[in-house]
Scaffold this motif. Structure first.
Motif, mmCIF file in Angstrom:
data_model
loop_
_atom_site.group_PDB
_atom_site.id
_atom_site.type_symbol
_atom_site.label_atom_id
_atom_site.label_comp_id
_atom_site.label_asym_id
_atom_site.label_seq_id
_atom_site.Cartn_x
_atom_site.Cartn_y
_atom_site.Cartn_z
ATOM 1 N N SER A 97 2.978 92.308 57.518
ATOM 2 C CA SER A 97 1.794 91.928 58.283
ATOM 3 C C SER A 97 0.664 91.456 57.364
ATOM 4 O O SER A 97 -0.190 90.668 57.774
ATOM 5 C CB SER A 97 1.306 93.100 59.137
ATOM 6 N N ILE A 112 -0.447 87.845 59.073
ATOM 7 C CA ILE A 112 -1.773 87.741 59.715
ATOM 8 C C ILE A 112 -2.673 86.722 59.003
ATOM 9 O O ILE A 112 -3.262 85.851 59.654
ATOM 10 C CB ILE A 112 -2.446 89.125 59.792
ATOM 11 N N PRO A 113 -2.808 86.785 57.658
ATOM 12 C CA PRO A 113 -3.613 85.757 56.977
ATOM 13 C C PRO A 113 -3.051 84.348 57.178
ATOM 14 O O PRO A 113 -3.818 83.390 57.325
ATOM 15 C CB PRO A 113 -3.544 86.161 55.499
ATOM 16 N N ILE A 158 -1.266 83.148 59.813
ATOM 17 C CA ILE A 158 -1.569 82.695 61.179
ATOM 18 C C ILE A 158 -3.062 82.377 61.311
ATOM 19 O O ILE A 158 -3.447 81.368 61.927
ATOM 20 C CB ILE A 158 -1.149 83.755 62.215
ATOM 21 N N SER A 159 -3.898 83.225 60.725
ATOM 22 C CA SER A 159 -5.353 82.998 60.787
ATOM 23 C C SER A 159 -5.724 81.687 60.095
ATOM 24 O O SER A 159 -6.550 80.912 60.609
ATOM 25 C CB SER A 159 -6.097 84.158 60.125
ATOM 26 N N LEU A 160 -5.104 81.437 58.936
ATOM 27 C CA LEU A 160 -5.404 80.217 58.193
ATOM 28 C C LEU A 160 -4.913 78.986 58.943
ATOM 29 O O LEU A 160 -5.615 77.964 59.006
ATOM 30 C CB LEU A 160 -4.754 80.281 56.803
ATOM 31 N N ALA A 172 -4.576 78.705 62.194
ATOM 32 C CA ALA A 172 -5.482 78.522 63.337
ATOM 33 C C ALA A 172 -6.776 77.845 62.899
ATOM 34 O O ALA A 172 -7.265 76.909 63.559
ATOM 35 C CB ALA A 172 -5.785 79.867 63.993
ATOM 36 N N LEU A 173 -7.330 78.293 61.765
ATOM 37 C CA LEU A 173 -8.568 77.707 61.263
ATOM 38 C C LEU A 173 -8.361 76.254 60.844
ATOM 39 O O LEU A 173 -9.189 75.381 61.139
ATOM 40 C CB LEU A 173 -9.094 78.525 60.080
ATOM 41 N N MET A 228 -9.973 82.284 51.965
ATOM 42 C CA MET A 228 -9.327 83.193 52.917
ATOM 43 C C MET A 228 -8.133 83.931 52.338
ATOM 44 O O MET A 228 -7.915 85.103 52.634
ATOM 45 C CB MET A 228 -8.877 82.415 54.167
ATOM 46 N N ALA A 246 0.489 76.818 55.342
ATOM 47 C CA ALA A 246 -0.520 76.584 56.383
ATOM 48 C C ALA A 246 -0.859 75.099 56.495
ATOM 49 O O ALA A 246 -0.977 74.568 57.612
ATOM 50 C CB ALA A 246 -1.779 77.397 56.080
ATOM 51 N N THR A 251 -0.001 72.904 59.776
ATOM 52 C CA THR A 251 -1.169 72.307 60.438
ATOM 53 C C THR A 251 -0.990 70.808 60.634
ATOM 54 O O THR A 251 -1.264 70.270 61.716
ATOM 55 C CB THR A 251 -2.448 72.559 59.615
#
Length: 231
Positions: free
Chosen positions: A2, A6-7, A9-11, A13-14, A144, A154, A158
């Motif tokens: 995790s 989590i980082p 997926i967050s990256l 999304a950003l 991040m 990422a 993206t």
């Protein structure tokens, strides 16, 4: 596990949120081309964004130096990143203001159909904005996460999402003139935000995206209301 997922997926999304600016700009420019060249501009524009971001990640040590102060004006520290963002912000403001003027004043006063512009000229404008958004994107990613492979993953994910979403977004903007003006206003806000960030006065992007999401929702409701009245 995790701690990585989590980082990541967050990256992603950003990066997708930041990539929306790129897609809107490319979509508006693609509308100036013949039908058969619009997909080509979207492909090359987003593809070059991927190449730039991967190249900037490969030169990560140089990218980090861009955030260091080069000189100071009126107690405002100006860095290499700041100069890039200021120039990009001014360019976005110029292009979006010019397009809004063209879509409103010139379009209403002139019966002539605007001439199609050259593919190379529009692609050069896309490349310029790709560079600005790529520098901003990579520096954000560095802040991040620490693992380089997470940044590469990422960025690639993206860009794939951007490639898939580019055509539907472009077609939607082209078919609805009111949303095209809204998109241009969105680009103006992003231009102001880039200028402010370049001058070390950061406007929280959440405020900007919330404002535009609210305006988008209002436009959707208005469009449905008009359709119901016409029916």
């Amino acid at each position: 596990m995790s701690e990585i997922i989590i980082p990541l997926i967050s990256l992603i999304a950003l990066e997708v949120i930041l990539g929306i600016d790129n897609i809107i700009f490319i979509s508006i420019l693609a509308d100036k081309l013949p039908e058969e060249q619009r997909g080509k501009l979207r492909f090359w524009g987003i593809g070059l964004a991927l190449v730039m971001r991967l190249a900037l990640l490969a030169a990560i040590s140089w990218i980090l130096k861009l955030d260091k102060t080069l000189f100071t004006i009126q107690d405002i520290d100006i860095s290499g990143k700041g100069i890039i963002l200021i120039l990009g912000g001014l360019f976005l403001l110029y292009k979006s203001t010019k397009e809004i003027y063209h879509k409103t004043e010139l379009h209403s006063n002139s019966p002539n159909v605007p001439r199609e512009q050259s593919f190379r000229k529009l692609l050069s404008e896309v490349i310029l904005l790709d560079l600005v958004f790529s520098v901003d994107s990579i520096i954000t990613a560095v802040g991040m996460v620490q693992e380089l492979w997470v940044m590469y993953t990422a960025v690639i994910v993206t860009v794939i999402i951007m490639l898939v979403a580019a055509k539907p977004i472009s077609e939607f903007i082209r078919q609805h003139p009111s949303f095209k003006i809204l998109a241009l206003c969105f680009l103006m806000m992003i231009g102001v935000a880039l200028l402010a960030e370049g001058l070390r006065f950061e406007i929280p992007k959440g405020y900007i995206y919330f404002s535009m999401a609210f305006a988008f929702l209002v436009d959707i409701i208005q469009m449905k209301t008009v359709k119901q009245k016409q029916a």
